[in-house]
Write a protein that holds these residues in place. Sequence first.
Motif, PDB file in Angstrom:
ATOM      1  N   PHE A 109       0.915  -1.279   0.170  1.00 29.53           N
ATOM      2  CA  PHE A 109      -0.033   0.047   0.061  1.00 29.53           C
ATOM      3  C   PHE A 109       0.904   1.213  -0.022  1.00 29.53           C
ATOM      4  O   PHE A 109       1.110   1.816   1.042  1.00 29.53           O
ATOM      5  N   PRO A 110       1.162   1.771  -1.182  1.00 22.65           N
ATOM      6  CA  PRO A 110       2.258   2.889  -1.306  1.00 22.65           C
ATOM      7  C   PRO A 110       1.672   4.142  -0.443  1.00 22.65           C
ATOM      8  O   PRO A 110       2.450   4.920   0.077  1.00 22.65           O
ATOM      9  N   ARG A 111       0.411   4.352  -0.420  1.00 23.09           N
ATOM     10  CA  ARG A 111      -0.150   5.703   0.092  1.00 23.09           C
ATOM     11  C   ARG A 111      -0.036   5.450   1.546  1.00 23.09           C
ATOM     12  O   ARG A 111       0.438   6.504   2.342  1.00 23.09           O
ATOM     13  N   LEU A 112       0.164   4.221   2.281  1.00 23.69           N
ATOM     14  CA  LEU A 112       0.533   4.240   3.573  1.00 23.69           C
ATOM     15  C   LEU A 112       1.949   4.412   3.938  1.00 23.69           C
ATOM     16  O   LEU A 112       2.149   5.144   5.009  1.00 23.69           O
ATOM     17  N   ILE A 113       2.790   4.077   2.956  1.00 29.90           N
ATOM     18  CA  ILE A 113       4.345   4.596   3.324  1.00 29.90           C
ATOM     19  C   ILE A 113       4.275   5.885   3.028  1.00 29.90           C
ATOM     20  O   ILE A 113       5.089   6.635   3.947  1.00 29.90           O
ATOM     21  N   GLU A 114       3.960   6.672   2.101  1.00 32.01           N
ATOM     22  CA  GLU A 114       3.646   8.110   1.856  1.00 32.01           C
ATOM     23  C   GLU A 114       3.288   8.632   3.258  1.00 32.01           C
ATOM     24  O   GLU A 114       3.801   9.767   3.569  1.00 32.01           O
ATOM     25  N   ALA A 115       2.207   8.392   3.517  1.00 36.56           N
ATOM     26  CA  ALA A 115       1.570   8.780   4.975  1.00 36.56           C
ATOM     27  C   ALA A 115       2.593   8.880   6.053  1.00 36.56           C
ATOM     28  O   ALA A 115       2.716   9.740   6.844  1.00 36.56           O
ATOM     29  N   LEU A 116       3.122   7.607   6.256  1.00 35.61           N
ATOM     30  CA  LEU A 116       4.105   7.694   7.254  1.00 35.61           C
ATOM     31  C   LEU A 116       5.082   8.793   7.119  1.00 35.61           C
ATOM     32  O   LEU A 116       5.477   9.203   8.159  1.00 35.61           O
ATOM     33  N   ALA A 117       5.725   8.637   5.958  1.00 35.58           N
ATOM     34  CA  ALA A 117       6.842   9.581   5.634  1.00 35.58           C
ATOM     35  C   ALA A 117       6.254  10.973   6.086  1.00 35.58           C
ATOM     36  O   ALA A 117       7.079  11.853   6.710  1.00 35.58           O
ATOM     37  N   GLN A 118       5.165  11.464   5.465  1.00 35.50           N
ATOM     38  CA  GLN A 118       4.527  12.603   5.686  1.00 35.50           C
ATOM     39  C   GLN A 118       4.563  13.043   7.186  1.00 35.50           C
ATOM     40  O   GLN A 118       4.730  14.176   7.590  1.00 35.50           O
ATOM     41  N   VAL A 119       3.784  11.921   7.961  1.00 37.26           N
ATOM     42  CA  VAL A 119       3.787  12.496   9.310  1.00 37.26           C
ATOM     43  C   VAL A 119       5.000  12.540  10.053  1.00 37.26           C
ATOM     44  O   VAL A 119       5.345  13.419  10.828  1.00 37.26           O
ATOM     45  N   LYS A 120       6.137  11.747   9.907  1.00 38.76           N
ATOM     46  CA  LYS A 120       7.294  11.797  10.391  1.00 38.76           C
ATOM     47  C   LYS A 120       8.116  13.342   9.928  1.00 38.76           C
ATOM     48  O   LYS A 120       8.704  13.760  10.586  1.00 38.76           O
ATOM     49  N   ARG A 121       7.698  13.539   8.501  1.00 36.65           N
ATOM     50  CA  ARG A 121       8.245  14.742   8.186  1.00 36.65           C
ATOM     51  C   ARG A 121       7.519  15.924   8.883  1.00 36.65           C
ATOM     52  O   ARG A 121       8.394  17.026   9.322  1.00 36.65           O
ATOM     53  N   ALA A 122       6.469  15.895   9.138  1.00 33.79           N
ATOM     54  CA  ALA A 122       5.656  17.321   9.830  1.00 33.79           C
ATOM     55  C   ALA A 122       6.261  17.279  11.297  1.00 33.79           C
ATOM     56  O   ALA A 122       6.481  18.220  11.786  1.00 33.79           O
ATOM     57  N   ALA A 123       6.630  15.943  11.867  1.00 33.53           N
ATOM     58  CA  ALA A 123       6.981  15.964  13.347  1.00 33.53           C
ATOM     59  C   ALA A 123       8.339  16.550  13.429  1.00 33.53           C
ATOM     60  O   ALA A 123       8.534  17.183  14.369  1.00 33.53           O
ATOM     61  N   ALA A 124       9.305  16.219  12.468  1.00 34.63           N
ATOM     62  CA  ALA A 124      10.864  16.725  12.433  1.00 34.63           C
ATOM     63  C   ALA A 124      10.598  18.065  12.217  1.00 34.63           C
ATOM     64  O   ALA A 124      11.549  19.026  13.065  1.00 34.63           O
ATOM     65  N   ARG A 125       9.553  18.660  11.500  1.00 36.53           N
ATOM     66  CA  ARG A 125       9.548  20.212  11.346  1.00 36.53           C
ATOM     67  C   ARG A 125       9.040  21.009  12.518  1.00 36.53           C
ATOM     68  O   ARG A 125       9.894  21.798  12.871  1.00 36.53           O
ATOM     69  N   ALA A 126       8.120  20.283  12.922  1.00 38.01           N
ATOM     70  CA  ALA A 126       7.605  20.975  14.632  1.00 38.01           C
ATOM     71  C   ALA A 126       8.674  20.994  15.529  1.00 38.01           C
ATOM     72  O   ALA A 126       9.017  21.815  16.110  1.00 38.01           O
ATOM     73  N   ASN A 127       9.396  19.836  15.696  1.00 35.43           N
ATOM     74  CA  ASN A 127      10.401  19.675  16.610  1.00 35.43           C
ATOM     75  C   ASN A 127      11.552  20.602  16.384  1.00 35.43           C
ATOM     76  O   ASN A 127      12.148  21.093  17.271  1.00 35.43           O
ATOM     77  N   ALA A 150      -0.762  19.576   7.665  1.00 32.15           N
ATOM     78  CA  ALA A 150      -1.793  20.106   6.886  1.00 32.15           C
ATOM     79  C   ALA A 150      -0.926  20.925   5.836  1.00 32.15           C
ATOM     80  O   ALA A 150      -1.666  20.958   4.582  1.00 32.15           O
ATOM     81  N   GLU A 151       0.008  21.433   6.115  1.00 32.81           N
ATOM     82  CA  GLU A 151       0.652  22.164   4.988  1.00 32.81           C
ATOM     83  C   GLU A 151       1.321  21.380   3.899  1.00 32.81           C
ATOM     84  O   GLU A 151       1.350  21.603   2.815  1.00 32.81           O
ATOM     85  N   LEU A 152       1.942  20.157   4.431  1.00 33.21           N
ATOM     86  CA  LEU A 152       2.576  19.503   3.606  1.00 33.21           C
ATOM     87  C   LEU A 152       1.665  18.704   2.565  1.00 33.21           C
ATOM     88  O   LEU A 152       2.018  18.410   1.548  1.00 33.21           O
ATOM     89  N   THR A 153       0.558  18.169   2.955  1.00 35.17           N
ATOM     90  CA  THR A 153      -0.580  17.489   2.478  1.00 35.17           C
ATOM     91  C   THR A 153      -1.612  18.207   1.855  1.00 35.17           C
ATOM     92  O   THR A 153      -2.150  17.621   0.753  1.00 35.17           O
ATOM     93  N   GLY A 154      -1.857  19.326   2.197  1.00 35.74           N
ATOM     94  CA  GLY A 154      -3.123  20.283   1.609  1.00 35.74           C
ATOM     95  C   GLY A 154      -4.443  19.756   2.220  1.00 35.74           C
ATOM     96  O   GLY A 154      -5.347  19.999   1.475  1.00 35.74           O
ATOM     97  N   ILE A 155      -4.294  18.828   3.016  1.00 34.62           N
ATOM     98  CA  ILE A 155      -5.544  18.446   3.929  1.00 34.62           C
ATOM     99  C   ILE A 155      -5.622  19.140   5.209  1.00 34.62           C
ATOM    100  O   ILE A 155      -4.716  19.283   6.163  1.00 34.62           O
ATOM    101  N   PRO A 156      -6.856  19.810   5.480  1.00 31.57           N
ATOM    102  CA  PRO A 156      -6.977  20.791   6.540  1.00 31.57           C
ATOM    103  C   PRO A 156      -7.163  20.059   7.904  1.00 31.57           C
ATOM    104  O   PRO A 156      -8.239  19.740   8.523  1.00 31.57           O
ATOM    105  N   PHE A 157      -6.184  19.028   8.408  1.00 26.39           N
ATOM    106  CA  PHE A 157      -5.982  18.513   9.612  1.00 26.39           C
ATOM    107  C   PHE A 157      -6.315  19.439  10.755  1.00 26.39           C
ATOM    108  O   PHE A 157      -5.692  20.310  10.692  1.00 26.39           O
ATOM    109  N   VAL A 158      -6.887  18.815  11.695  1.00 27.35           N
ATOM    110  CA  VAL A 158      -7.142  19.614  13.052  1.00 27.35           C
ATOM    111  C   VAL A 158      -6.931  18.420  14.113  1.00 27.35           C
ATOM    112  O   VAL A 158      -7.132  17.317  13.896  1.00 27.35           O
TER     113      VAL A 158
END
Length: 503
Positions: free
Chosen positions: A50-68, A259-267
């Motif tokens: 499921f490539p979309r799951l791998i992409e999602a994991l990477a985006q979450v880790k990327r967002a976390a690294a940016r926040a940290n 939200a910025e990385l994906t264009g999806i309005p996460f809250v």
Amino acid sequence: MTSPGATTGPTRREHDLLGDREVPAGAYYGIQTLRAQENFHISGVPLHHFPRLIEALAQVKRAAARANHRLGALDDERAAAIDQACQEIVGGALHEHFVVDMIQGGAGTSTNMNANEVIANRALEILGHGRGEYDHLHPNNHVNLGQSTNDVYPTSVRLAMMLSFPALAEAMDHLITTLRSKGEEFSADLKMGRTQMQDAVPMTVGQEFHGWATTIAEDVQRLTRTATLFQEINLGATAIGTGITSDPRYAQMATAELAELTGIPFVVSDDLVEATSDTGAFVTFSGILKRIAVKISKICNDLRLLSSGPRAGFHELNLPSVQPGSSIMPGKVNPVIPEVVNQVAFEVIGNDLTVTFAAEGGQLQLNAFEPVICFNILESTRIMTRAMNTLADRCIAGITLNRDVLQDYLRRSIGVVTALVPVIGYAAATDIAQSALQTGRPVAELVLERGLLDERRLTNLLSPSSMTRPVRPTATGTIPAITLDVESDSGEVARPQADPADV
């Protein structure tokens, strides 16, 4: 480079809670992923299926690294290396190193650690170090900083579903368009409608196809609307929703980055404790998938019935012949496309039951069964997408009609008598129906013989316009005149054309 799952050849030594192990030197994953590979020989379906799951994991880790990094918890070099590694994974790199089975114990911990290890080892390379040299950049201390599986995994699954469902919606739109096109093509072809497998009243083949299109169209909107439930996430909740080990500002900041990385309005969820154990969005979304599956399966049942035969069935429709149907019966062609779509629907319905049980099985502050929820919903979405496109392109688009059969059924049916009820009454119409059934004579012939209606009035009442849609009587109580669907001397039935004044 050795393959990700290799157990022979060059290795590197890694250490975890349980001790030391040799990991293939060419692998980007590490020791915890290796143990998960050994423990979970279950579905045989690895994460990279499921490539979309791998992409999602990477985006979450990327967002976390940016926040940290913004919070000062992660230095410039490590943050940049993690960010670059994640970008590469989002772009399709290293997916083959996500090797853990989709169905796993540990509430997704093995998936999270597989991501942490792959990202860490690629980031180490970017920094000029070797894989496994975790003193410089660690899977837990840096890639997983301020995180827990219990917020990363459900957030990634939600994002994966947001990334996956548009392909299904697009496939549904394609099927709808194909059905509507056929509806227009067959808009003037009369047939007998059926209820409870018995003759009912006339309709057009176009109305039947438009009905199928409409029932699918309803659920494109429901699917899209339901998917918005995934926009509420628990990133920053860490272990159970209290946010332990994370900065108080982290949850909002990491969610904003995602939200910025994906264009999806996460809250961020209003109640992170509740959100960490809640699987309600998955149950609702899976229910919509089941609803779609039930509808599409019913359409396929109809297609198989209407194309049955060719000599001893309904034989109203011809489905495209896509392959020989029998190893022993010459000339046999089976409705293999509706059959395979039926089977997809059965699978999706079963997957929904699994999701239901897994959601119900959660306990206290966590649901440990999200991996099987994730697997079943992503699989349902994937196979339904393919099934919709297959049905549209390999079946619906090539359907043709057996007009002689349609006309013969219509001519011999007693269902047309229903159109006479407003004029001759239910009792007289019932008597005509019984006589027609017993004698095999046409309804129109019996009505004229008994003098219940004159020929012109009868023809108007039995016209396609009168029988396939509501008709308002004129002031004189007659049905507006239209071109008649009457049997010619040659025995053929003219295709209907409505009077423009009556449209």
